[in-house]
Design a protein around this motif. Structure first.
Motif, PDB file in Angstrom:
ATOM      1  N   GLY A  36     -42.806  58.596  -9.244  1.00 54.85           N
ATOM      2  CA  GLY A  36     -41.399  58.387  -9.610  1.00 54.85           C
ATOM      3  C   GLY A  36     -41.033  56.920  -9.747  1.00 54.85           C
ATOM      4  N   LYS A  37     -39.717  56.693  -9.735  1.00 54.55           N
ATOM      5  CA  LYS A  37     -39.182  55.343  -9.949  1.00 54.55           C
ATOM      6  C   LYS A  37     -38.632  54.800  -8.638  1.00 54.55           C
ATOM      7  CE  LYS A  37     -35.950  54.022 -13.094  1.00 54.55           C
ATOM      8  NZ  LYS A  37     -34.825  54.223 -14.027  1.00 54.55           N
ATOM      9  N   PHE A  38     -38.784  53.512  -8.437  1.00 61.31           N
ATOM     10  CA  PHE A  38     -38.218  52.882  -7.242  1.00 61.31           C
ATOM     11  C   PHE A  38     -37.265  51.780  -7.688  1.00 61.31           C
ATOM     12  CE2 PHE A  38     -38.496  49.325  -4.170  1.00 61.31           C
ATOM     13  CZ  PHE A  38     -37.884  49.932  -3.094  1.00 61.31           C
ATOM     14  N   ILE A  39     -36.016  51.880  -7.222  1.00 59.61           N
ATOM     15  CA  ILE A  39     -35.047  50.862  -7.629  1.00 59.61           C
ATOM     16  C   ILE A  39     -34.493  50.133  -6.414  1.00 59.61           C
ATOM     17  CG2 ILE A  39     -34.428  52.201  -9.676  1.00 59.61           C
ATOM     18  CD1 ILE A  39     -31.889  53.018  -8.422  1.00 59.61           C
ATOM     19  N   VAL A  40     -34.036  48.934  -6.648  1.00 62.07           N
ATOM     20  CA  VAL A  40     -33.396  48.151  -5.585  1.00 62.07           C
ATOM     21  C   VAL A  40     -31.962  47.886  -6.007  1.00 62.07           C
ATOM     22  CG1 VAL A  40     -33.349  45.927  -4.382  1.00 62.07           C
ATOM     23  CG2 VAL A  40     -35.538  47.078  -4.786  1.00 62.07           C
ATOM     24  N   ARG A  41     -31.049  48.199  -5.103  1.00 64.18           N
ATOM     25  CA  ARG A  41     -29.633  47.977  -5.396  1.00 64.18           C
ATOM     26  C   ARG A  41     -29.074  47.010  -4.347  1.00 64.18           C
ATOM     27  NH1 ARG A  41     -27.518  53.158  -5.433  1.00 64.18           N
ATOM     28  NH2 ARG A  41     -26.716  53.093  -3.315  1.00 64.18           N
ATOM     29  N   ILE A  42     -28.600  45.911  -4.815  1.00 63.24           N
ATOM     30  CA  ILE A  42     -28.007  44.930  -3.899  1.00 63.24           C
ATOM     31  C   ILE A  42     -26.562  45.351  -3.646  1.00 63.24           C
ATOM     32  CG2 ILE A  42     -27.337  42.494  -3.672  1.00 63.24           C
ATOM     33  CD1 ILE A  42     -30.368  42.931  -3.486  1.00 63.24           C
ATOM     34  N   GLU A  43     -26.258  45.683  -2.400  1.00 60.81           N
ATOM     35  CA  GLU A  43     -24.911  46.163  -2.070  1.00 60.81           C
ATOM     36  C   GLU A  43     -24.081  44.979  -1.587  1.00 60.81           C
ATOM     37  OE1 GLU A  43     -25.122  49.973   0.084  1.00 60.81           O
ATOM     38  OE2 GLU A  43     -25.526  50.748  -1.929  1.00 60.81           O
ATOM     39  N   ASP A  44     -23.524  44.287  -2.578  1.00 57.08           N
ATOM     40  CA  ASP A  44     -22.845  43.025  -2.289  1.00 57.08           C
ATOM     41  C   ASP A  44     -21.326  43.126  -2.421  1.00 57.08           C
ATOM     42  OD1 ASP A  44     -22.895  43.484  -4.986  1.00 57.08           O
ATOM     43  OD2 ASP A  44     -23.463  41.459  -5.559  1.00 57.08           O
ATOM     44  N   THR A  45     -20.779  44.294  -2.028  1.00 58.07           N
ATOM     45  CA  THR A  45     -19.322  44.433  -2.161  1.00 58.07           C
ATOM     46  C   THR A  45     -18.575  43.609  -1.106  1.00 58.07           C
ATOM     47  OG1 THR A  45     -19.624  46.521  -1.027  1.00 58.07           O
ATOM     48  CG2 THR A  45     -19.118  46.646  -3.375  1.00 58.07           C
ATOM     49  N   ASP A  46     -19.235  43.294  -0.006  1.00 62.97           N
ATOM     50  CA  ASP A  46     -18.604  42.439   1.001  1.00 62.97           C
ATOM     51  C   ASP A  46     -18.786  40.973   0.560  1.00 62.97           C
ATOM     52  OD1 ASP A  46     -17.950  40.872   3.172  1.00 62.97           O
ATOM     53  OD2 ASP A  46     -18.782  42.273   4.650  1.00 62.97           O
ATOM     54  N   LYS A  47     -17.753  40.494  -0.144  1.00 54.82           N
ATOM     55  CA  LYS A  47     -17.896  39.175  -0.803  1.00 54.82           C
ATOM     56  C   LYS A  47     -18.069  38.047   0.193  1.00 54.82           C
ATOM     57  CE  LYS A  47     -15.591  40.309  -5.122  1.00 54.82           C
ATOM     58  NZ  LYS A  47     -15.014  41.627  -4.720  1.00 54.82           N
ATOM     59  N   GLU A  48     -17.417  38.191   1.329  1.00 55.34           N
ATOM     60  CA  GLU A  48     -17.487  37.099   2.301  1.00 55.34           C
ATOM     61  C   GLU A  48     -18.874  36.941   2.922  1.00 55.34           C
ATOM     62  OE1 GLU A  48     -13.844  37.328   4.836  1.00 55.34           O
ATOM     63  OE2 GLU A  48     -13.254  36.796   2.774  1.00 55.34           O
ATOM     64  N   ARG A  49     -19.483  38.081   3.261  1.00 55.22           N
ATOM     65  CA  ARG A  49     -20.769  38.007   3.980  1.00 55.22           C
ATOM     66  C   ARG A  49     -21.980  38.005   3.054  1.00 55.22           C
ATOM     67  NH1 ARG A  49     -21.080  42.653   7.201  1.00 55.22           N
ATOM     68  NH2 ARG A  49     -22.847  41.773   8.296  1.00 55.22           N
ATOM     69  N   SER A  50     -21.800  38.410   1.801  1.00 53.29           N
ATOM     70  CA  SER A  50     -22.944  38.453   0.880  1.00 53.29           C
ATOM     71  C   SER A  50     -23.260  37.056   0.371  1.00 53.29           C
ATOM     72  CB  SER A  50     -22.633  39.359  -0.309  1.00 53.29           C
ATOM     73  OG  SER A  50     -22.430  40.674   0.155  1.00 53.29           O
ATOM     74  N   LYS A  51     -24.545  36.687   0.427  1.00 48.03           N
ATOM     75  CA  LYS A  51     -24.936  35.335  -0.009  1.00 48.03           C
ATOM     76  C   LYS A  51     -26.142  35.418  -0.937  1.00 48.03           C
ATOM     77  CE  LYS A  51     -22.396  32.614   2.796  1.00 48.03           C
ATOM     78  NZ  LYS A  51     -22.037  33.288   4.027  1.00 48.03           N
ATOM     79  N   LYS A  52     -26.128  34.529  -1.916  1.00 50.29           N
ATOM     80  CA  LYS A  52     -27.235  34.454  -2.877  1.00 50.29           C
ATOM     81  C   LYS A  52     -28.563  34.185  -2.165  1.00 50.29           C
ATOM     82  CE  LYS A  52     -28.932  33.591  -7.160  1.00 50.29           C
ATOM     83  NZ  LYS A  52     -30.341  33.611  -6.898  1.00 50.29           N
ATOM     84  N   GLU A  53     -28.548  33.314  -1.173  1.00 54.28           N
ATOM     85  CA  GLU A  53     -29.817  32.969  -0.483  1.00 54.28           C
ATOM     86  C   GLU A  53     -30.436  34.207   0.181  1.00 54.28           C
ATOM     87  OE1 GLU A  53     -27.332  30.687   2.795  1.00 54.28           O
ATOM     88  OE2 GLU A  53     -29.326  31.130   3.609  1.00 54.28           O
ATOM     89  N   PHE A  54     -29.582  35.123   0.672  1.00 53.26           N
ATOM     90  CA  PHE A  54     -30.124  36.328   1.319  1.00 53.26           C
ATOM     91  C   PHE A  54     -30.696  37.284   0.267  1.00 53.26           C
ATOM     92  CE2 PHE A  54     -26.762  35.320   4.666  1.00 53.26           C
ATOM     93  CZ  PHE A  54     -27.668  34.609   5.429  1.00 53.26           C
ATOM     94  N   GLU A  55     -30.002  37.328  -0.881  1.00 55.43           N
ATOM     95  CA  GLU A  55     -30.509  38.157  -1.976  1.00 55.43           C
ATOM     96  C   GLU A  55     -31.878  37.638  -2.420  1.00 55.43           C
ATOM     97  OE1 GLU A  55     -27.566  38.909  -5.074  1.00 55.43           O
ATOM     98  OE2 GLU A  55     -29.232  38.958  -6.502  1.00 55.43           O
TER      99      GLU A  55
END
Ligand code: GLU
Length: 433
Positions: A36-55
């Motif tokens: 099958g297929k494997f996907i990655v979804r970045i759940e970045d709806t929390d704008k304050e705590r989500s950071k590009k460096e962590f992604e």
């Protein structure tokens, strides 16, 4: 049957750690096992705590582990879609705008609530079996703060649907979210994916994983000289294991073996010592040239091929191997030491040391080149050393060959140096005495 699609849905609010990746690894193995297929979804709806460096850290860790991804999504890009579906649900009266008592003076006075049909939700979980839940206690829960601010449950349901997810493989902490998410699926009229909730991971004292215990970033292990094969293998065993006793598996073997029916319900124990053992085993499995290439990143210099088998046996991490290379394994180039060192700081007299070195040299002369293996040399020299006193015989020999306080044993040294160099170093020691 639709093709299997699984997803790993991390929130980019911290570096990906060995506990957090486990859900991703299981979802990946399940997808690949089923073609099958494997996907990655970045759940970045929390704008304050989500950071590009962590992604970035999440993707770096997945790539390092060899987890290949078929598609990547980012929740922050789906705002228009969430709004469209919220407006559809409100038109159908399945959700409604509710007045709120603002918590702060200028706080919000409206939220969007879900019109709860108050029913029993029953779903099958591949790990836990049939689960029933009376949703009445959830009341008319909040589904969005506004049309442009959906809450987590709504975003997850919409995304899983839009991305064609057939199997939701995630941590047990999400079991209690599932009935709410199923209610939302039913309101939207979308198919229900299959569920597998993975057991908790606890540290060896049964406490929650923390920064000090187990929740160490994967990139941190990389810096410590762990190999990705070991992390992947060890993590796969956090709540699952194949039939049989075998423990060391390659990625391909894990994919072949992985099925959800062998996932356990009881908590998985994260054991640092066991992880280190896995690392050592995987290091030993690398070809000598591959080992040398990986070690180079830590040692900043080429490793002599003669040392590789020895380092493989000796060091549990590449960092440890690099240190050994600077330290007790640094004897192949020129060596320098003071004559007194041959006498163990005066414990052995020069006469005794000389006599032993001469005898050893004579014995070694008579051994053919092919006999210079640690085992054969030990067989021949050990009886002499035992008879004469091991310290007095082996210390001067070891120093003559290595010039170092710490080194591999003298039989190994002879074998690595080879007959000619061994005899030459003994002759030099005799001259010093
Ligand atoms: N973003 C959630 C988390 O990091 C995962 C949500 C899910 O797997 O449904 O825990």
């Amino acid at each position: 049957m639709p093709k299997v699609v699984t997803r790993f849905a991390p929130s980019p609010t911290g570096n990906l750690n060995v506990g957090g990746i486990r859900a991703g690894i299981f979802a990946y193995l399940f997808a690949r096992h089923n073609g099958g297929k494997f996907i990655v979804r970045i759940e970045d709806t929390d704008k304050e705590r989500s950071k590009k460096e962590f992604e970035d850290n999440i993707f770096e860790s997945l790539a390092w582990l060899g987890i290949d991804i078929d598609a990547t999504y980012r929740q922050s890009k789906h705002a228009a879609r969430y709004e469209e579906l919220l407006r559809k649900l409100i038109a159908e009266d399945k959700i409604y705008v509710a007045k709120e008592e603002p918590k702060e003076p200028d706080g919000r006075s409206e939220v969007i609530r879900f019109r709860n049909p108050n029913k029993i939700i029953s779903f099958f979980d591949a790990v836990h079996g049939q689960i029933e839940f009376d949703t009445t206690e959830l009341k008319d829960f909040i589904i969005a703060k506004s049309f442009t601010e959906p809450l987590f449950h709504f975003a997850v349901v919409v995304d899983d649907w839009d991305e064609g997810v057939t199997h939701v493989v995630r941590g047990e902490d999400h079991i209690s979210n599932t009935p709410r998410q199923i209610l939302i699926q039913e309101a939207l009229g979308v198919p229900r994916p299959k569920y597998a909730h993975l057991p908790l991971i606890v540290s060896s004292d049964r406490s929650k994983l923390s920064k000090r215990k187990g929740a160490v970033a994967i990139t941190e292990y990389k810096k410590l000289g762990y190999v990705p094969e070991a992390i992947l293998n060890y993590d796969s065993f956090l709540g699952w294991h194949p039939a049989g006793e075998k423990e060391i598996y390659s990625k391909e073997e894990l994919i072949t073996e992985f099925t959800l029916d062998r996932v356990q319900k009881s908590p998985a124990m994260f054991d640092e010592t066991k992880l280190l053992w896995f690392n050592h085993e995987h290091l030993k499995k690398l070809s000598d040239s591959e080992y040398a290439a990986r070690l180079k990143e830590f040692a900043q210099k080429d490793v002599d091929p003669r040392l590789v088998p020895l380092l493989k046996e000796h060091a549990k991490t590449l960092k440890e191997a690099a240190k050994a290379l600077e330290d007790e394994f640094d004897f192949l180039g020129g060596i320098a030491y003071k004559p007194e060192f041959l006498l163990q700081g005066g414990k052995i007299t020069a006469e005794v040391a000389s006599n032993h070195l001469k005898t050893l040299s004579e014995i070694l002369q008579n051994i053919p080149d092919e006999g210079f293996t640690p085992a054969q040399l030990k067989d021949i020299l050990w009886p002499y050393a035992t008879d004469q006193g091991r310290g007095e015989v082996l210390w001067p020999l070891r120093v003559a060959l290595s010039g170092r306080e710490k080194s591999p044993d003298p039989f190994t040294l002879c074998s690595i140096l080879g007959k000619a160099e061994t005899l030459e170093r003994i002759a030099q020691a005799l001259q010093k005495l």
